[in-house]
Design a protein around this motif. Structure first.
Motif, PDB file in Angstrom:
ATOM      1  N   LEU A   1       0.838  -1.190   0.000  1.00  0.00           N
ATOM      2  CA  LEU A   1       0.000   0.000   0.000  1.00  0.00           C
ATOM      3  C   LEU A   1       0.881   1.250   0.000  1.00  0.00           C
ATOM      4  CD1 LEU A   1      -2.993   1.025   0.381  1.00  0.00           C
ATOM      5  CD2 LEU A   1      -2.531   1.010   2.844  1.00  0.00           C
ATOM      6  N   ILE A   2       0.451   2.268  -0.743  1.00  0.00           N
ATOM      7  CA  ILE A   2       1.075   3.594  -0.709  1.00  0.00           C
ATOM      8  C   ILE A   2       0.037   4.539  -0.115  1.00  0.00           C
ATOM      9  CG2 ILE A   2       2.104   5.486  -2.026  1.00  0.00           C
ATOM     10  CD1 ILE A   2       2.812   3.444  -4.212  1.00  0.00           C
ATOM     11  N   TRP A   3       0.427   5.276   0.928  1.00  0.00           N
ATOM     12  CA  TRP A   3      -0.488   6.184   1.633  1.00  0.00           C
ATOM     13  C   TRP A   3      -0.219   7.603   1.150  1.00  0.00           C
ATOM     14  CZ3 TRP A   3      -3.426   3.968   5.762  1.00  0.00           C
ATOM     15  CH2 TRP A   3      -4.323   4.850   6.354  1.00  0.00           C
ATOM     16  N   MET A   4      -1.161   8.207   0.428  1.00  0.00           N
ATOM     17  CA  MET A   4      -0.952   9.512  -0.219  1.00  0.00           C
ATOM     18  C   MET A   4      -1.843  10.605   0.359  1.00  0.00           C
ATOM     19  SD  MET A   4       1.292   8.961  -2.573  1.00  0.00           S
ATOM     20  CE  MET A   4       1.194  10.633  -3.194  1.00  0.00           C
ATOM     21  N   MET A   5      -1.337  11.823   0.309  1.00  0.00           N
ATOM     22  CA  MET A   5      -2.146  13.007   0.542  1.00  0.00           C
ATOM     23  C   MET A   5      -2.486  13.520  -0.845  1.00  0.00           C
ATOM     24  SD  MET A   5      -3.421  14.909   2.972  1.00  0.00           S
ATOM     25  CE  MET A   5      -2.463  14.660   4.454  1.00  0.00           C
ATOM     26  N   THR A   6      -3.766  13.645  -1.165  1.00  0.00           N
ATOM     27  CA  THR A   6      -4.147  13.917  -2.549  1.00  0.00           C
ATOM     28  C   THR A   6      -4.184  15.382  -2.927  1.00  0.00           C
ATOM     29  OG1 THR A   6      -6.476  13.793  -1.935  1.00  0.00           O
ATOM     30  CG2 THR A   6      -5.452  11.804  -2.834  1.00  0.00           C
TER      31      THR A   6
ATOM     32  N   ASN B   1      -0.834   5.163 -12.088  1.00  0.00           N
ATOM     33  CA  ASN B   1       0.224   4.293 -12.608  1.00  0.00           C
ATOM     34  C   ASN B   1       0.731   3.227 -11.655  1.00  0.00           C
ATOM     35  OD1 ASN B   1       0.667   5.586 -15.275  1.00  0.00           O
ATOM     36  ND2 ASN B   1       1.097   7.351 -13.997  1.00  0.00           N
ATOM     37  N   SER B   2       0.341   3.269 -10.398  1.00  0.00           N
ATOM     38  CA  SER B   2       0.888   2.329  -9.431  1.00  0.00           C
ATOM     39  C   SER B   2       0.290   0.936  -9.593  1.00  0.00           C
ATOM     40  CB  SER B   2       0.616   2.822  -8.005  1.00  0.00           C
ATOM     41  OG  SER B   2       1.124   1.893  -7.078  1.00  0.00           O
ATOM     42  N   ASP B   3       1.153  -0.056  -9.477  1.00  0.00           N
ATOM     43  CA  ASP B   3       0.693  -1.443  -9.433  1.00  0.00           C
ATOM     44  C   ASP B   3       0.296  -1.813  -8.006  1.00  0.00           C
ATOM     45  OD1 ASP B   3       1.132  -1.906 -12.159  1.00  0.00           O
ATOM     46  OD2 ASP B   3       3.230  -2.419 -11.813  1.00  0.00           O
ATOM     47  N   ILE B   4       0.591  -0.935  -7.081  1.00  0.00           N
ATOM     48  CA  ILE B   4       0.329  -1.156  -5.666  1.00  0.00           C
ATOM     49  C   ILE B   4      -0.935  -0.378  -5.289  1.00  0.00           C
ATOM     50  CG2 ILE B   4       1.276  -0.752  -3.346  1.00  0.00           C
ATOM     51  CD1 ILE B   4       4.081  -0.978  -4.695  1.00  0.00           C
ATOM     52  N   HIS B   5      -1.707  -0.926  -4.364  1.00  0.00           N
ATOM     53  CA  HIS B   5      -2.915  -0.249  -3.893  1.00  0.00           C
ATOM     54  C   HIS B   5      -2.541   1.098  -3.284  1.00  0.00           C
ATOM     55  CE1 HIS B   5      -4.800  -4.079  -4.563  1.00  0.00           C
ATOM     56  NE2 HIS B   5      -4.007  -4.658  -3.677  1.00  0.00           N
ATOM     57  N   VAL B   6      -3.485   2.044  -3.311  1.00  0.00           N
ATOM     58  CA  VAL B   6      -3.224   3.397  -2.825  1.00  0.00           C
ATOM     59  C   VAL B   6      -4.330   3.815  -1.861  1.00  0.00           C
ATOM     60  CG1 VAL B   6      -2.941   5.825  -3.495  1.00  0.00           C
ATOM     61  CG2 VAL B   6      -2.094   4.015  -5.011  1.00  0.00           C
ATOM     62  N   MET B   7      -3.914   4.350  -0.709  1.00  0.00           N
ATOM     63  CA  MET B   7      -4.846   4.950   0.247  1.00  0.00           C
ATOM     64  C   MET B   7      -4.692   6.453   0.103  1.00  0.00           C
ATOM     65  SD  MET B   7      -7.056   4.310   2.766  1.00  0.00           S
ATOM     66  CE  MET B   7      -6.643   2.813   3.670  1.00  0.00           C
ATOM     67  N   THR B   8      -5.797   7.165  -0.046  1.00  0.00           N
ATOM     68  CA  THR B   8      -5.721   8.615  -0.215  1.00  0.00           C
ATOM     69  C   THR B   8      -6.350   9.328   0.971  1.00  0.00           C
ATOM     70  OG1 THR B   8      -7.840   8.842  -1.381  1.00  0.00           O
ATOM     71  CG2 THR B   8      -5.887   8.372  -2.722  1.00  0.00           C
ATOM     72  N   ASN B   9      -5.820  10.484   1.275  1.00  0.00           N
ATOM     73  CA  ASN B   9      -6.356  11.378   2.292  1.00  0.00           C
ATOM     74  C   ASN B   9      -6.421  12.769   1.716  1.00  0.00           C
ATOM     75  OD1 ASN B   9      -4.540   9.426   4.301  1.00  0.00           O
ATOM     76  ND2 ASN B   9      -6.533   9.988   5.080  1.00  0.00           N
ATOM     77  N   VAL B  10      -7.512  13.458   1.975  1.00  0.00           N
ATOM     78  CA  VAL B  10      -7.608  14.869   1.629  1.00  0.00           C
ATOM     79  C   VAL B  10      -7.295  15.628   2.906  1.00  0.00           C
ATOM     80  CG1 VAL B  10      -9.150  16.715   0.885  1.00  0.00           C
ATOM     81  CG2 VAL B  10      -9.331  14.462  -0.150  1.00  0.00           C
ATOM     82  N   PRO B  11      -6.377  16.579   2.871  1.00  0.00           N
ATOM     83  CA  PRO B  11      -6.028  17.300   4.101  1.00  0.00           C
ATOM     84  C   PRO B  11      -7.180  18.155   4.593  1.00  0.00           C
ATOM     85  CG  PRO B  11      -4.945  18.302   2.221  1.00  0.00           C
ATOM     86  CD  PRO B  11      -5.623  17.052   1.720  1.00  0.00           C
ATOM     87  N   ILE B  12      -7.220  18.313   5.898  1.00  0.00           N
ATOM     88  CA  ILE B  12      -8.210  19.175   6.523  1.00  0.00           C
ATOM     89  C   ILE B  12      -7.611  20.569   6.578  1.00  0.00           C
ATOM     90  CG2 ILE B  12      -9.468  19.641   8.665  1.00  0.00           C
ATOM     91  CD1 ILE B  12      -9.101  16.592   9.255  1.00  0.00           C
ATOM     92  N   GLU B  13      -8.378  21.571   6.151  1.00  0.00           N
ATOM     93  CA  GLU B  13      -7.873  22.936   6.228  1.00  0.00           C
ATOM     94  C   GLU B  13      -7.774  23.331   7.688  1.00  0.00           C
ATOM     95  OE1 GLU B  13      -9.419  25.810   3.428  1.00  0.00           O
ATOM     96  OE2 GLU B  13     -10.389  24.163   2.370  1.00  0.00           O
ATOM     97  N   MET B  14      -6.623  23.875   8.057  1.00  0.00           N
ATOM     98  CA  MET B  14      -6.365  24.189   9.458  1.00  0.00           C
ATOM     99  C   MET B  14      -5.786  25.579   9.602  1.00  0.00           C
ATOM    100  SD  MET B  14      -4.618  20.621  10.534  1.00  0.00           S
ATOM    101  CE  MET B  14      -4.901  20.785  12.272  1.00  0.00           C
TER     102      MET B  14
END
Length: 184
Positions: free
Chosen positions: A138-143, A164-177
């Motif tokens: 898994l690749i953990w990304m900030m989108t 393009n990744s052959d690996i699964h991807v977890m995405t997160n959208v940042p919270i505005e702070m």
């Protein structure tokens, strides 16, 4: 959870459909994109790319909780296309801070700086190669690391990895702070 390959398209090419793209951009929760060509029953190794955007630190706590719950190892990585000593020092300090936080959470981890050549490399390809080399699940990304102002924009590095990744991807959208910094 969404499939990476969706919609009508060439079945030999990875493609993020319009609906999946919208879900990723507007979701208030993490989104897991599964690559149908890569069946994984558990996520033992998770690559967690970090850069100097303050919002990218938000994903560390979520990735730690995920790793703890799933018995995963976090491979924290920062990719560089520069030899600027100031940037290298800042990234090393950040990797050290993140490592201390992950240690406190009791999660197995490693951290590494990887270097590329700006004339021939791009961050997305470097991170995907790293994930392949680590045999990550898994690749953990900030989108939206590039900007929080445009709700319809997904960062180019995240987009390239998702498409393009052959690996699964977890995405997160940042919270505005309003905070200028998240402390560990």
């Amino acid at each position: 959870v969404l499939p990476l390959n969706s919609g009508k398209h060439d079945k030999d090419k990875k493609y993020l459909g319009n609906n999946s793209s919208r879900v990723i951009r507007y979701a208030k929760c993490s989104v897991l994109l599964l690559n149908s060509d890569n069946v994984v029953k558990e996520f033992k190794k998770v690559v967690l790319p970090l850069d100097l955007q303050k919002e990218t630190r938000q994903k560390v706590a979520k990735a730690c909780a995920f790793a703890k719950e799933n018995g995963s190892e976090l491979n924290v990585v920062s990719a560089l296309l520069t030899d600027n000593p100031e940037i290298i020092t800042k990234l090393k300090v950040q990797l050290d801070q993140v490592g201390k936080y992950i240690d406190k959470q009791g999660v197995a981890h490693s951290s590494e700086l990887i270097y590329g050549d700006e004339s021939k490399d791009n961050l997305a390809d470097m991170l995907m190669r790293y994930a392949d080399d680590q045999k990550a699940d898994l690749i953990w990304m900030m989108t939206q690391a590039e900007t929080l102002l445009l709700k319809s924009f997904m960062g180019t590095t995240a987009t390239r990895i998702i498409n393009n990744s052959d690996i699964h991807v977890m995405t997160n959208v940042p919270i505005e702070m309003d905070l200028t910094r998240i402390m560990y």
